[in-house]
Design a protein around this motif. Sequence first.
Motif, PDB file in Angstrom:
ATOM      1  N   PRO A  85       6.028 -17.140  22.989  1.00  0.00           N
ATOM      2  CA  PRO A  85       5.439 -18.585  23.048  1.00  0.00           C
ATOM      3  C   PRO A  85       5.550 -19.331  21.662  1.00  0.00           C
ATOM      4  O   PRO A  85       5.618 -20.630  21.471  1.00  0.00           O
ATOM      5  N   ASP A  86       5.796 -18.574  20.325  1.00  0.00           N
ATOM      6  CA  ASP A  86       5.720 -19.248  19.183  1.00  0.00           C
ATOM      7  C   ASP A  86       6.987 -20.143  19.164  1.00  0.00           C
ATOM      8  O   ASP A  86       7.107 -20.962  18.376  1.00  0.00           O
ATOM      9  N   SER A  87       8.165 -19.486  19.861  1.00  0.00           N
ATOM     10  CA  SER A  87       9.386 -20.393  19.920  1.00  0.00           C
ATOM     11  C   SER A  87       9.126 -21.580  20.608  1.00  0.00           C
ATOM     12  O   SER A  87       9.687 -22.734  20.152  1.00  0.00           O
ATOM     13  N   LEU A  88       8.320 -21.719  21.425  1.00  0.00           N
ATOM     14  CA  LEU A  88       7.904 -23.026  22.259  1.00  0.00           C
ATOM     15  C   LEU A  88       7.430 -23.954  21.074  1.00  0.00           C
ATOM     16  O   LEU A  88       7.674 -25.161  21.006  1.00  0.00           O
ATOM     17  N   ASP A  89       6.312 -23.328  20.247  1.00  0.00           N
ATOM     18  CA  ASP A  89       5.754 -23.938  19.158  1.00  0.00           C
ATOM     19  C   ASP A  89       6.675 -24.800  18.324  1.00  0.00           C
ATOM     20  O   ASP A  89       6.620 -25.818  17.825  1.00  0.00           O
ATOM     21  N   ARG A  90       7.826 -23.945  17.862  1.00  0.00           N
ATOM     22  CA  ARG A  90       8.748 -24.376  17.048  1.00  0.00           C
ATOM     23  C   ARG A  90       9.588 -25.455  17.594  1.00  0.00           C
ATOM     24  O   ARG A  90       9.961 -26.506  17.047  1.00  0.00           O
ATOM     25  N   ALA A  91       9.807 -25.296  18.820  1.00  0.00           N
ATOM     26  CA  ALA A  91      10.651 -26.305  19.814  1.00  0.00           C
ATOM     27  C   ALA A  91      10.082 -27.842  19.695  1.00  0.00           C
ATOM     28  O   ALA A  91      10.502 -28.722  19.643  1.00  0.00           O
TER      29      ALA A  91
END
Length: 122
Positions: A85-91
């Motif tokens: 989910p952190d990768s989604l936040d970065r995206a």
Amino acid sequence: PDKKRKKDKKAKKAKTEPAPAVPADTDAPPARRAYVGGLPFDATEESVSNYFSTLCGDLEKVEIQCFEDNPERCCGIAYVTFVEPDSLDRALTLDGESFKGDGRTMKIRRDRTGNKPRRPPP
């Protein structure tokens, strides 16, 4: 008679109570899927995958939406599923950025369909 009808409608609205707020499902997995719009028409799964994996982290899947009459050509939309989910936040922080520096800006949002796979077109 018309005034009476208006009063009846108002009375009915006043009598109905708002539905109680449904608590969020705490057992639901966190969102990991993003809608990406504004991609160039020549974008491929590989180019989108390389872009987001470099800047955001590991990807689970990339789905490019193509034109019905030309399935080889991207219509500018993709769905990217991240491992974390952190990768989604970065995206999401890349919203408004250019994919290739060609002046087109990407729109990146949390996918509103949840983490459910999209149904195939009819």
